[in-house]
Motif scaffolding. Structure first.
Motif, PDB file in Angstrom:
ATOM      1  N   PRO A   1       3.479  20.832 -32.765  1.00 15.49           N
ATOM      2  CA  PRO A   1       2.121  20.415 -32.513  1.00 15.49           C
ATOM      3  C   PRO A   1       1.951  19.058 -32.279  1.00 15.49           C
ATOM      4  N   LEU A   2       2.728  17.921 -32.075  1.00 16.58           N
ATOM      5  CA  LEU A   2       2.734  16.621 -31.810  1.00 16.58           C
ATOM      6  C   LEU A   2       2.635  16.722 -30.232  1.00 16.58           C
ATOM      7  N   ALA A   3       3.837  17.415 -29.724  1.00 12.48           N
ATOM      8  CA  ALA A   3       3.619  17.519 -28.326  1.00 12.48           C
ATOM      9  C   ALA A   3       2.552  18.188 -27.611  1.00 12.48           C
ATOM     10  N   ALA A   4       2.120  19.248 -28.232  1.00 16.63           N
ATOM     11  CA  ALA A   4       0.920  19.812 -27.969  1.00 16.63           C
ATOM     12  C   ALA A   4      -0.198  19.262 -27.962  1.00 16.63           C
ATOM     13  N   LEU A   5      -0.540  18.295 -28.818  1.00 14.26           N
ATOM     14  CA  LEU A   5      -1.579  17.446 -28.725  1.00 14.26           C
ATOM     15  C   LEU A   5      -1.451  15.917 -28.071  1.00 14.26           C
ATOM     16  N   GLY A   6      -0.324  15.774 -27.703  1.00 14.00           N
ATOM     17  CA  GLY A   6       0.123  14.822 -26.667  1.00 14.00           C
ATOM     18  C   GLY A   6      -0.098  13.303 -27.260  1.00 14.00           C
ATOM     19  N   LEU A   7       0.272  13.521 -28.790  1.00  9.93           N
ATOM     20  CA  LEU A   7       0.168  12.138 -29.425  1.00  9.93           C
ATOM     21  C   LEU A   7       1.378  11.100 -29.035  1.00  9.93           C
ATOM     22  N   ASP A   8       2.396  11.793 -28.057  1.00  7.48           N
ATOM     23  CA  ASP A   8       3.344  10.574 -27.576  1.00  7.48           C
ATOM     24  C   ASP A   8       2.809   9.614 -26.830  1.00  7.48           C
ATOM     25  N   LEU A   9       1.427  10.023 -26.107  1.00  9.50           N
ATOM     26  CA  LEU A   9       0.875   9.279 -25.181  1.00  9.50           C
ATOM     27  C   LEU A   9       0.579   7.741 -25.702  1.00  9.50           C
ATOM     28  N   PHE A  10       0.685   7.799 -26.879  1.00 13.58           N
ATOM     29  CA  PHE A  10       0.193   6.645 -27.566  1.00 13.58           C
ATOM     30  C   PHE A  10       1.260   5.405 -27.309  1.00 13.58           C
ATOM     31  N   ALA A  11       2.389   5.790 -27.054  1.00 12.65           N
ATOM     32  CA  ALA A  11       3.642   4.953 -26.853  1.00 12.65           C
ATOM     33  C   ALA A  11       3.519   4.188 -25.729  1.00 12.65           C
ATOM     34  N   ARG A  12       2.387   4.679 -24.742  1.00 13.45           N
ATOM     35  CA  ARG A  12       2.381   3.887 -23.412  1.00 13.45           C
ATOM     36  C   ARG A  12       1.370   2.618 -23.898  1.00 13.45           C
ATOM     37  N   ARG A  13       1.833   1.632 -23.423  1.00 13.54           N
ATOM     38  CA  ARG A  13       0.903   0.466 -23.851  1.00 13.54           C
ATOM     39  C   ARG A  13      -0.513   0.199 -23.137  1.00 13.54           C
ATOM     40  N   ALA A  14      -0.547   0.819 -21.961  1.00  9.77           N
ATOM     41  CA  ALA A  14      -1.737   0.867 -21.240  1.00  9.77           C
ATOM     42  C   ALA A  14      -2.699   1.731 -21.818  1.00  9.77           C
ATOM     43  N   PHE A  15      -2.229   2.834 -22.169  1.00 10.58           N
ATOM     44  CA  PHE A  15      -2.999   3.910 -22.777  1.00 10.58           C
ATOM     45  C   PHE A  15      -3.562   3.617 -24.159  1.00 10.58           C
ATOM     46  N   LEU A  16      -2.579   2.636 -25.014  1.00 11.12           N
ATOM     47  CA  LEU A  16      -3.041   2.349 -26.258  1.00 11.12           C
ATOM     48  C   LEU A  16      -4.189   1.271 -26.260  1.00 11.12           C
ATOM     49  N   VAL A  17      -3.918   0.280 -25.456  1.00 10.03           N
ATOM     50  CA  VAL A  17      -5.201  -0.618 -25.214  1.00 10.03           C
ATOM     51  C   VAL A  17      -6.521   0.145 -24.711  1.00 10.03           C
ATOM     52  N   PHE A  18      -6.191   1.093 -23.789  1.00  9.81           N
ATOM     53  CA  PHE A  18      -7.524   1.861 -23.421  1.00  9.81           C
ATOM     54  C   PHE A  18      -7.991   2.771 -24.415  1.00  9.81           C
ATOM     55  N   ALA A  19      -7.196   3.113 -25.529  1.00  6.27           N
ATOM     56  CA  ALA A  19      -7.702   4.076 -26.451  1.00  6.27           C
ATOM     57  C   ALA A  19      -8.473   3.046 -27.667  1.00  6.27           C
ATOM     58  N   LEU A  20      -7.813   2.003 -27.684  1.00  5.72           N
ATOM     59  CA  LEU A  20      -8.538   0.865 -28.614  1.00  5.72           C
ATOM     60  C   LEU A  20     -10.275   0.579 -28.126  1.00  5.72           C
ATOM     61  N   GLY A  21      -9.869   0.130 -27.005  1.00  4.94           N
ATOM     62  CA  GLY A  21     -11.409   0.074 -26.413  1.00  4.94           C
ATOM     63  C   GLY A  21     -12.376   1.116 -26.403  1.00  4.94           C
ATOM     64  N   THR A  22     -11.855   2.430 -26.077  1.00  9.97           N
ATOM     65  CA  THR A  22     -12.649   3.552 -26.032  1.00  9.97           C
ATOM     66  C   THR A  22     -13.349   3.691 -27.687  1.00  9.97           C
ATOM     67  N   ALA A  23     -12.267   3.563 -28.456  1.00 11.17           N
ATOM     68  CA  ALA A  23     -12.819   3.930 -29.755  1.00 11.17           C
ATOM     69  C   ALA A  23     -13.926   3.051 -30.405  1.00 11.17           C
ATOM     70  N   LEU A  24     -13.855   1.696 -29.739  1.00  9.36           N
ATOM     71  CA  LEU A  24     -15.085   0.872 -30.202  1.00  9.36           C
ATOM     72  C   LEU A  24     -16.208   1.300 -29.214  1.00  9.36           C
ATOM     73  N   VAL A  25     -16.067   1.272 -28.042  1.00 12.37           N
ATOM     74  CA  VAL A  25     -17.327   1.964 -27.268  1.00 12.37           C
ATOM     75  C   VAL A  25     -17.796   3.017 -27.896  1.00 12.37           C
ATOM     76  N   GLY A  26     -17.237   4.159 -28.550  1.00 18.55           N
ATOM     77  CA  GLY A  26     -17.849   5.025 -29.264  1.00 18.55           C
ATOM     78  C   GLY A  26     -18.663   4.773 -30.383  1.00 18.55           C
ATOM     79  N   GLY A  27     -18.654   3.675 -30.972  1.00 21.81           N
ATOM     80  CA  GLY A  27     -19.218   3.275 -31.886  1.00 21.81           C
ATOM     81  C   GLY A  27     -21.038   2.998 -31.562  1.00 21.81           C
ATOM     82  N   GLY A  28     -21.058   2.963 -30.249  1.00 20.25           N
ATOM     83  CA  GLY A  28     -22.463   2.633 -29.888  1.00 20.25           C
ATOM     84  C   GLY A  28     -23.073   3.618 -29.099  1.00 20.25           C
ATOM     85  N   TYR A  29     -21.694   4.517 -27.951  1.00 16.01           N
ATOM     86  CA  TYR A  29     -22.150   5.126 -27.060  1.00 16.01           C
ATOM     87  C   TYR A  29     -23.231   6.194 -27.241  1.00 16.01           C
ATOM     88  N   PHE A  30     -22.927   6.853 -28.532  1.00 15.84           N
ATOM     89  CA  PHE A  30     -23.971   8.136 -28.711  1.00 15.84           C
ATOM     90  C   PHE A  30     -24.987   8.005 -29.485  1.00 15.84           C
TER      91      PHE A  30
END
Length: 447
Positions: free
Chosen positions: A206-235
């Motif tokens: 399940p972890l490999a299928a969901l792609g959770l290992d992508l969070f080990a990449r620093r650039a994707f982790l920064v992108f993920a954190l910023g996108t989560a905050l943007v989602g607070g007002g985007y919708f």
């Protein structure tokens, strides 16, 4: 066996996939944006508060976003075509079930859970499949597909208001159930594409299928954190832009006009932003941070409209603010998904798309109810849009941590050959950020 192509065809059947993704986007996010027109009728019928009815759209958004990694995982295992077709049927059933609702709980289950689950199975697989068909013109193709949001809002906003006036909210939801069933034939157009970098077998576990290992990449982790905050007002505008216009006295068709103006700006900006990103003049991460910040400022402008004074002034000011918001959010949207191949590579783009949508589900779940709560407490949506605009500005600030988002004080050396599409588009900070165009990408030289 079908031979593997040398790389993404950058056209051909990919334009048919782009058309299918256009329709999928319009029948998901475009419909969600227009659905806010029905919330006042639901609040009056069930005698509930704005906050309570906001949970209908909020749950649909949250389930659609949070369950998107499941849609991506199923697509990785079984292919996008059957997953999207099943999702279209589930979405249609959710609207039909909601048309016979006897309480808000039924709407929570129908539109929130059932239709939201169907939407979760359609968007990420469709957009991920589209990204696999393009390289040099990827962001442009994604931008064209995402114009379905604005085009659908432009068409559905006045149509939904007409349906509400003619058939009531029950009849409108029943007819929308028939419209959303068209997601199934859109899924049938998603022809599978096998690329050389694809793994020989689907990921196991399940972890490999969901792609959770992508969070080990620093650039994707920064992108993920910023996108989560943007989602607070985007919708929030998806749910409360129309009620905000109704509060200012514009009436049903006036509110639909506000949505239409935002939709026109949204649709046009997505095309222009995609074309601009593919030229390679500016790093994608920098464009992402800039247009994200402009989206937050656009929401702040929408929230400040009631302070201009008279009702006539409010109407003109709201139309201008809605147009500015539409232009900014339309410029931001293609970059969110267009930058993903550079962060994770083409082979992981479907899973990354699902994860990004899951991160934004936090905002989809909390943003609209928070907006409704602030409206109930203050009497208008001013505080709601100011708070949600602040969330987007905070997320855009975090995007500045991505490589290439800030100007470099030394010229970056151009690679001898363009890197393969395995996630090298955001390399170490002193290497140029390449667009999918490859060698034509701009050097980051300014301090």
């Amino acid at each position: 066996m079908t031979p593997k192509p040398a790389g993404p065809p950058d056209g051909g059947w990919g334009w048919v996939v782009a058309a299918a993704a256009f329709a999928v986007n319009g029948l998901s996010y475009g419909l969600l944006r227009s659905l806010g027109l029905a919330l006042p009728d639901l609040a009056e019928h069930f005698d509930r508060s704005t906050q309570d009815t906001a949970w209908v759209s909020a749950l649909a958004l949250a389930v659609q976003q949070a369950a998107s990694p499941v849609g991506s995982a199923l697509s990785t295992r079984w292919g996008a075509r059957p997953v999207v077709m099943v999702g279209g049927v589930l979405t249609s059933l959710g609207f039909v079930f909601s048309a016979f609702a006897r309480s808000l709980l039924h709407l929570y289950l129908g539109l929130g859970v059932l239709a939201g689950s169907g939407w979760a199975l359609v968007f990420a697989p469709a957009l991920g499949t589209l990204s696999r068909y393009f390289s040099r013109r990827r962001v442009l193709a994604v931008g064209l597909a995402l114009t379905g949001n604005g085009a659908s809002s432009l068409l559905l906003a006045p149509t939904l208001q007409l349906l509400l006036d003619s058939f009531g909210w029950r009849g409108a939801l029943l007819l929308l159930g028939a419209v959303t069933l068209h997601l199934a034939p859109c899924g049938a157009l998603l022809r599978p594409l096998v690329l050389p970098d694809d793994p020989p077998a689907p990921p196991r576990g399940p972890l490999a299928a969901l792609g959770l290992d992508l969070f080990a990449r620093r650039a994707f982790l920064v992108f993920a954190l910023g996108t989560a905050l943007v989602g607070g007002g985007y919708f929030v505008p998806y749910v409360h832009l129309a009620p905000h216009a109704l509060d200012l006295g514009l009436g049903g068709y006036g509110a639909a006009l506000v949505l239409a103006v935002a939709a026109v700006g949204d649709a046009g900006a997505r095309f222009i932003s995609g074309w601009l990103a593919d030229q390679g003049w500016v790093p994608l991460s920098r464009l992402l941070a800039v247009f994200g910040a402009l989206t937050g400022l656009g929401l702040l402008a929408v929230g400040l409209v009631p302070l201009v004074g008279s009702q006539e002034g409010c109407e003109g000011a709201l139309l201008v603010a809605a147009g500015a918001y539409g232009l900014s959010v339309g410029s931001y949207a293609p970059l969110v998904f267009g930058v993903l191949p550079g962060l994770v590579g083409v082979r992981g783009v479907v899973q990354a798309t699902g994860l990004v949508m899951m991160l934004m589900s936090l905002g989809g779940l909390l943003g609209p109810p928070l907006s409704g709560f602030l409206r109930d407490e203050t009497g208008d949506f001013t505080a709601s849009f100011l708070a949600c605009g602040s969330f987007i500005l905070s997320g855009s600030f975090i995007y500045m941590g991505l490589p290439g988002a800030l100007p470099s004080c030394r010229p970056a050396s151009r690679p001898a050959t363009p890197p393969p599409e395995r996630g090298e588009l955001l390399p170490a900070p002193q290497v140029a950020l390449l667009s999918p165009g490859g060698p034509q990408s701009a050097l980051d030289t300014a301090c």
